[in-house]
Design an enzyme around this catalytic site. Structure first.
Site, PDB file in Angstrom:
ATOM      1  N   GLU A  76      10.331  -5.124   1.922  1.00  0.00           N
ATOM      2  CA  GLU A  76       8.989  -5.861   1.783  1.00  0.00           C
ATOM      3  C   GLU A  76       9.547  -5.791  -0.256  1.00  0.00           C
ATOM      4  O   GLU A  76      10.378  -5.112  -1.001  1.00  0.00           O
ATOM      5  CB  GLU A  76       7.672  -4.365   0.919  1.00  0.00           C
ATOM      6  CG  GLU A  76       6.369  -4.807   0.824  1.00  0.00           C
ATOM      7  CD  GLU A  76       5.492  -4.357   1.009  1.00  0.00           C
ATOM      8  OE1 GLU A  76       4.826  -3.892   2.033  1.00  0.00           O
ATOM      9  OE2 GLU A  76       4.946  -3.991  -0.599  1.00  0.00           O
ATOM     10  N   ASP A 107       3.432   4.478   5.711  1.00  0.00           N
ATOM     11  CA  ASP A 107       4.559   3.732   4.804  1.00  0.00           C
ATOM     12  C   ASP A 107       5.413   3.765   6.547  1.00  0.00           C
ATOM     13  O   ASP A 107       6.014   2.560   6.250  1.00  0.00           O
ATOM     14  CB  ASP A 107       4.990   4.864   3.969  1.00  0.00           C
ATOM     15  CG  ASP A 107       4.244   5.127   3.376  1.00  0.00           C
ATOM     16  OD1 ASP A 107       3.921   4.814   1.991  1.00  0.00           O
ATOM     17  OD2 ASP A 107       3.083   5.918   3.280  1.00  0.00           O
ATOM     18  N   ASP A 164      10.219   0.293   3.989  1.00  0.00           N
ATOM     19  CA  ASP A 164       8.661   0.238   2.478  1.00  0.00           C
ATOM     20  C   ASP A 164       8.792   1.100   1.059  1.00  0.00           C
ATOM     21  O   ASP A 164       8.531   1.731   1.922  1.00  0.00           O
ATOM     22  CB  ASP A 164       7.364   0.299   3.618  1.00  0.00           C
ATOM     23  CG  ASP A 164       6.152   0.755   3.306  1.00  0.00           C
ATOM     24  OD1 ASP A 164       6.159  -0.443   2.075  1.00  0.00           O
ATOM     25  OD2 ASP A 164       5.287   1.208   2.831  1.00  0.00           O
TER      26      ASP A 164
END
Lengths: 202, 202
Positions: free
Chosen positions: A68, A141, A7
């Protein structure tokens, strides 16, 4: 199969490693965050995160890296650093011949909860449930990185290979819809390879 | 002083190396572009450009690296790849302990032509003139990388250190105004260090 999820973020980059188990189950291997000091210059911050990513890759030797997908539409002050960290993760994978998959936040929500519009807390609770943890990993996160790894493990074959949508589960249909939406917004190709590339030399 | 300028881009990344000479003159050392194939996946494209940047850094051993500052406001389809390549250049520099300076397109125009609103062709003609070349380097990305390097060589001390604006030349005032404008739009700190950092270890 071992998936390392990233992430991306310059201040906090979530990193989570998940192994697939028989019967659509998954096991937590490791989770954490790579941080950098906002008081230092961008180049040193990026280097710091790159070095932490390298250390995670070398320690956990993933089969696939799930990152991501970052959109320019998310036009807040941190998007450039986020995109740059995503790039570092992609290069760290490519240097090692590890394939990279990009997944959008909507795909992650759909894969983990069955709905592309689920809230962040719902995703985090599902991550804890799927990995049989007492509570969601912190910070967020870290949980999001695990969700990315789970998303890749559970990606519907049909969504990637144009299979018959009638055979998809509701979660898979939501995932496929989210992916279709992402493709039409992105300048990139999908960025999923099923086989590792040959190792490149300079 | 030797400056390596990087005009970041995923399809074509301009790279230019310039040495300063006595009397506010500059000499071309090398110029070129790192390219990647748009038909391959983003991770392999980024790796390809990263490897070319590494090769340029190792061959030319710059004292400073000047990278174009990328803004999220430039919201076209390529901005993510551009930001990621800028990040790779910054990490390549930081890994070698080479300081990084970020300059905006307006700063480059102001430094090279005296006007922050100069056209791209005017900048390229001035690059050729400053470096005593018969014609501007092609492609434009290569000329832009040289312009970035020249911008760093010719940066007004006042713009970086808050000096007295009355002592600046018109070109320096335009540069300072462009830099001020950039600072107010950017989430990053200015990202200019005057001394190389200590080498970091994992």
């Amino acid at each position: 199969m071992r998936v390392l999820g990233v992430d991306p973020g310059l201040t906090r980059c979530g990193i989570g490693v998940v192994d697939s188990l028989p019967g659509r189950r998954a096991e937590l291997v490791a989770v954490g965050v790579a941080t950098s000091d906002p008081g230092t210059t961008p180049d040193l911050r990026l280097l710091r995160v790159a070095e932490r990513l390298d250390a995670w890759f070398d320690e956990h030797v993933p089969d696939v890296v799930a990152v991501e997908r970052v959109f320019a539409q998310h036009n807040h002050g941190t998007v450039m650093g986020t995109a740059q960290v995503a790039g570092l993760a992609m290069v760290a994978a490519a240097r090692r011949g590890v394939p990279v998959a990009l997944h959008t936040p909507s795909e992650v929500k759909a894969a983990v909860t069955g709905s592309g519009r689920a809230g962040k807390e719902q995703v985090q609770r599902m991550v804890a449930s799927i990995l049989r943890l007492d509570e969601p990993p912190r910070p967020a996160d870290a949980a999001d990185a695990l969700a990315l790894a789970i998303t890749h493990l559970w990606r519907p074959a049909g969504a990637l290979q144009g299979g018959d949508r009638h055979e998809l589960t509701p979660a898979q249909r939501a995932w496929a819809a989210a992916e279709h939406d992402a493709r039409s917004r992105s300048g990139y190709r999908t960025g999923v390879r099923e086989r590792p590339p040959a190792r490149r030399t300079r």
